[in-house]
Design a protein around this motif. Structure first.
Motif, PDB file in Angstrom:
ATOM      1  N   ALA A  69       0.823  -1.213   0.000  1.00  0.00           N
ATOM      2  CA  ALA A  69       0.000   0.000   0.000  1.00  0.00           C
ATOM      3  C   ALA A  69       0.855   1.260   0.000  1.00  0.00           C
ATOM      4  CB  ALA A  69      -0.920  -0.021   1.215  1.00  0.00           C
ATOM      5  N   ASN A 151      -9.027 -12.650 -11.168  1.00  0.00           N
ATOM      6  CA  ASN A 151     -10.103 -11.949 -10.464  1.00  0.00           C
ATOM      7  C   ASN A 151     -11.229 -11.567 -11.413  1.00  0.00           C
ATOM      8  OD1 ASN A 151     -11.236  -9.104  -9.436  1.00  0.00           O
ATOM      9  ND2 ASN A 151     -10.568 -10.298  -7.649  1.00  0.00           N
ATOM     10  N   MET A 174      -7.299  -2.122 -11.632  1.00  0.00           N
ATOM     11  CA  MET A 174      -6.810  -2.668 -10.369  1.00  0.00           C
ATOM     12  C   MET A 174      -5.371  -2.201 -10.174  1.00  0.00           C
ATOM     13  SD  MET A 174      -6.434  -6.661  -9.142  1.00  0.00           S
ATOM     14  CE  MET A 174      -8.199  -6.962  -9.273  1.00  0.00           C
ATOM     15  N   SER A 175      -5.080  -1.716  -8.990  1.00  0.00           N
ATOM     16  CA  SER A 175      -3.723  -1.265  -8.716  1.00  0.00           C
ATOM     17  C   SER A 175      -2.808  -2.461  -8.460  1.00  0.00           C
ATOM     18  CB  SER A 175      -3.697  -0.334  -7.509  1.00  0.00           C
ATOM     19  OG  SER A 175      -3.964  -1.052  -6.314  1.00  0.00           O
ATOM     20  N   GLU A 178      -3.327  -3.752  -5.034  1.00  0.00           N
ATOM     21  CA  GLU A 178      -4.489  -4.620  -4.870  1.00  0.00           C
ATOM     22  C   GLU A 178      -4.223  -6.010  -5.454  1.00  0.00           C
ATOM     23  OE1 GLU A 178      -8.236  -1.542  -5.173  1.00  0.00           O
ATOM     24  OE2 GLU A 178      -7.052  -1.926  -6.989  1.00  0.00           O
ATOM     25  N   SER A 181      -2.229  -8.849  -3.448  1.00  0.00           N
ATOM     26  CA  SER A 181      -2.812  -9.529  -2.287  1.00  0.00           C
ATOM     27  C   SER A 181      -3.076 -11.009  -2.568  1.00  0.00           C
ATOM     28  CB  SER A 181      -4.102  -8.830  -1.855  1.00  0.00           C
ATOM     29  OG  SER A 181      -5.058  -8.871  -2.903  1.00  0.00           O
TER      30      SER A 181
END
Length: 744
Positions: A69, A151, A174-175, A178, A181
């Motif tokens: 993050a 995803n 999507m970063s 993210e 994870s």
């Protein structure tokens, strides 16, 4: 520098809040087990021999990349030595992650955080670390894209990335933070990475502003010499007048009574003073030097006899290349003796280090070229577990090769252990740097080569040298450890194997030869402490090889450039030669008295970057002073990462080699080293710089990185030697090329 400079040594504190954790590729292994383990040329254990670059020694992807993050962090075990490598490595990682360079926090050479890549040496930074990051970053990006594809339940080939964001065909976003994870990056890298055509590179091949320049030009805290910590004490060491001396008497109370002095450290022949400010430490050092009484000491040879002495001293003979029948064939022969003097690094800023023993952990800030080997040496010297020693690289003001950086770090570590909880800064003085740093070895080579029917025949080359690689492999390689009451002995000297080479680096010509008998006589009973300096033995070996080519060509009435080309089939070798030949308008001759032109070529270590170089110069007929008018060079280092950085390295190498080749030598006599300041050690001055330098960069998009920092030192020396011979009609074979070093 504020207290925040002292990083929290707790890995828990560093990793807190991270989604992708950085792992260490440090496998605990008994010394006995290492004997059967492959070790690379920089001293690190090879765990995955099939992987590219430094992934061979650090194969886990999360040793190189962390995404969370708080952003993207990239790690390298290589250090910034003023070459711009930190910026180049950042470009490579950003290119393959497909993020802006500004999005990455790049951390270099910290034993608590970064992978162990041994030493930053031998032009290996981009060659090894750059290659590792090129592949690791590409594979991590691929894993992030696969995570997003799973995803969204789409084909990964439909996704694109930009600015640390993944975009899907339906506008999904999507970063990287993210996506990570659902990714396990703690796994070995693959041998093959996703391809990216060189034509699509947006950062590699372009010049970015250097990360290390702003603080240097603004007066900021750019170097370890600038580092200040709260409550820091200042230390100075008192060295013996020469190696081998024994401290007979010393008045500790008299020095401790001086203003500002906190402590005097005496341990056998090791002496140091610790004071509250730097000037107090300097005054205490000077007073201590006056009251210390020493006896004995190693004998110092006569400078005029050093090359004959090298041939008489005990040595081990290493066959380097013995192919074919060397029978002194050839209608044209060249036989000569070539010599080189001791050289010093002469770093602009004398060595410095800061150490702090706090909460059971010793942290050392140092401009070493190898934080992990230094940590092992310091831990052994202090009898601490390695995990209680942390070495963090901080740039030094003038640092390349094995200068005094490691020894200054050992000084700081020894002294800091005597004052737990208090940071200690050790700054060497100029005379300490010049007298006690490891020198580049004096060398002597004997060459006997033949030419018949315009073809090179037998090549007989015999070389005598002391070690060029006394890096820190045990505590005894650290100067302070040798002076203690219970001294440590240096590990036995072992040369670097070919093709990297030691004193024999580049001793094997790249040209096609009829036969070779090339041997190195490795002298281990050393008059002086010697170790690594840029290009190692390549400086004199390429000088000798290229002098031989020119002499054979001249004796046979051949064009020396054409003779080189006739013995080279590698198209990249031929390309750099042809580019310089055409750019210098070869073989244009200048009829003015004292004017000369010289040419040279080499491929560094015969496995790395290519360099051809031509020099125009004038030699003053009365004084012998050499003025360099024009230098033209062409280099091929594979895929160019930063054109500006490469050009800077080539130009810097030209200047450095010119200084070595024309001026530099350590002065000494029976009384000791006389080159203890700049008045006693000649270096090239601004007025003696080449008037014009043209650098031609032959880019090879998509080809492997070959390294650049040391490719030009040998060819520049050789071209200078050939140009001086052309200008004077006499072959000068003793380095430096001053009249005082040539036989009458």
């Amino acid at each position: 520098m504020s207290e925040s400079t002292g990083l929290n040594p707790s890995r828990r504190a560093f990793l807190r809040g991270g989604a992708l954790l950085m792992a260490f590729t440090l496998v605990p292994m008994a010394r006995r087990a290492l004997a059967d383990t492959e070790v690379d040329t920089l001293g690190t254990v090879v765990l995955a021999p099939d992987l590219p670059g430094s992934l061979r020694t650090n194969p886990y992807l999360d040793a190189w990349i962390r995404i969370g993050a708080d952003g993207i962090t990239v790690y390298t075990g290589k250090v910034e030595l003023g070459t711009g490598v930190k910026t180049a490595l950042l470009q490579i990682a950003a290119e393959r992650l497909q993020v802006p360079a500004s999005a990455i926090n790049l951390l270099t050479a910290d034993t608590a955080l970064t992978p162990n890549e041994g030493y930053t040496a031998g032009s290996h930074s981009i060659f090894d670390s750059g290659t590792a990051l090129f592949n690791a970053a590409a594979q991590v990006r691929e894993m992030l894209v696969d995570s997003a594809a799973r995803n969204w339940k789409v084909d990964p080939a439909q996704l694109t990335t930009a600015d640390a964001m993944i975009e899907g065909p339906g506008g999904q976003r999507m970063s990287y933070a993210e996506a990570v994870s659902n990714v396990d990056v703690h796994q070995y890298a693959k041998a093959q990475s996703p391809s990216l055509p060189a034509a699509d590179f947006k950062l590699i091949g372009h010049s970015l502003p250097r990360l290390d320049i702003p603080a240097k030009v603004s007066g900021g805290a750019a170097f370890v010499q600038d580092m200040r910590l709260p409550g820091m004490l200042h230390a100075r060491v008192i060295r013996p007048p020469r190696p081998g001396c024994t401290l007979e008497a010393f008045d500790v109370p008299a020095i401790e009574a001086l203003a500002g002095v906190v402590k005097v450290i005496r341990d056998g022949n090791y002496l140091a003073v610790l004071a509250r400010d730097e000037w107090q430490a300097i005054k205490a050092m000077r007073s201590a030097s006056q009251v210390a009484r020493w006896r004995g000491g190693d004998a110092i040879p006569k400078a005029a006899d050093i090359h004959d002495l090298l041939k008489r001293l005990p040595s081990r003979r290493y066959p380097i290349s013995n192919n074919g029948d060397v029978n002194n064939a050839g209608e044209t022969r060249f036989k000569a003796r070539v010599t080189k003097q001791y050289l010093m690094h002469g770093s602009i800023g004398p060595s410095c280090a800061v150490a702090w023993f706090k909460d059971g952990v010793l942290t050392v800030w140092t401009h070493t070229q190898g934080v992990y080997p230094l940590r092992a040496g310091i831990a052994e010297m202090l009898r601490l577990p390695p995990e209680r020693v942390r070495c963090i690289h901080s740039e030094g003001s003038g640092c390349y090769g094995h200068n005094g950086a490691d020894d200054a770090a050992a000084d700081a570590a020894l002294i800091a252990m005597r004052v737990p909880g208090t940071p200690v800064r050790v700054q060497w003085m100029r005379e300490q740097e010049n007298i006690w740093e490891p020198y580049s070895s004096a060398m002597v080579a004997e060459v006997d080569v033949g030419l018949a029917n315009n073809r090179l025949q037998d090549w007989h080359y015999e070389l005598w040298t002391t070690p060029h690689n006394e890096r820190i492999v045990n505590a005894g390689r650290l100067l302070p450890a040798r002076l203690l009451t219970q001294p440590f002995a240096s590990a036995p000297s072992v040369p670097i194997a070919q093709p990297e080479g030691d004193g024999d680096r580049n001793a094997v010509p790249l040209y096609e030869l009829g036969a070779t008998r090339i041997n190195m006589n490795f002298v281990t009973t050393m008059p002086f402490r010697t170790s690594a300096m840029r290009s190692l033995g390549a400086h004199i070996n390429i000088f000798a090889i290229e002098a031989s080519i020119d002499e054979l060509a001249n004796k046979s009435g051949l064009d020396p450039v054409a003779l080189r080309l006739a013995h080279l089939t590698d198209p990249r070798a031929r390309a750099v030669i042809e580019r310089v030949r055409d750019a210098i308008d070869w073989p244009h001759k200048n009829s003015e008295p004292g004017a000369g032109i010289g040419f040279a070529f080499a491929r560094y270590k015969n496995i790395m970057g290519y360099c051809a170089l031509a020099v125009r110069l004038r030699v003053h007929p009365q004084t012998g002073e050499v003025r360099i008018e024009h230098v033209v060079t062409a280099v091929d280092v594979g895929q160019i990462v930063s054109p500006d950085g490469l050009r800077n390295q080539v130009e810097g190498g030209i200047v450095q080699s010119a200084s070595w080749t024309l001026y530099e030598k350590v002065a000494y006599d029976a009384g000791g080293i006389r080159s203890y300041d700049w008045s006693g050690y000649p270096i090239l001055r601004f007025t003696q710089l080449p008037k014009k330098v043209d650098v031609h960069l032959l880019d090879q998009p998509g080809e492997p990185f070959l390294g650049a920092a040391e490719i030009v030192q040998g060819p520049m020396a050789a071209a200078l030697g050939n140009a001086v011979a052309n200008a004077t009609g006499r072959r000068w074979l003793n380095l430096p090329l001053s009249r005082s070093t040539q036989p009458s």
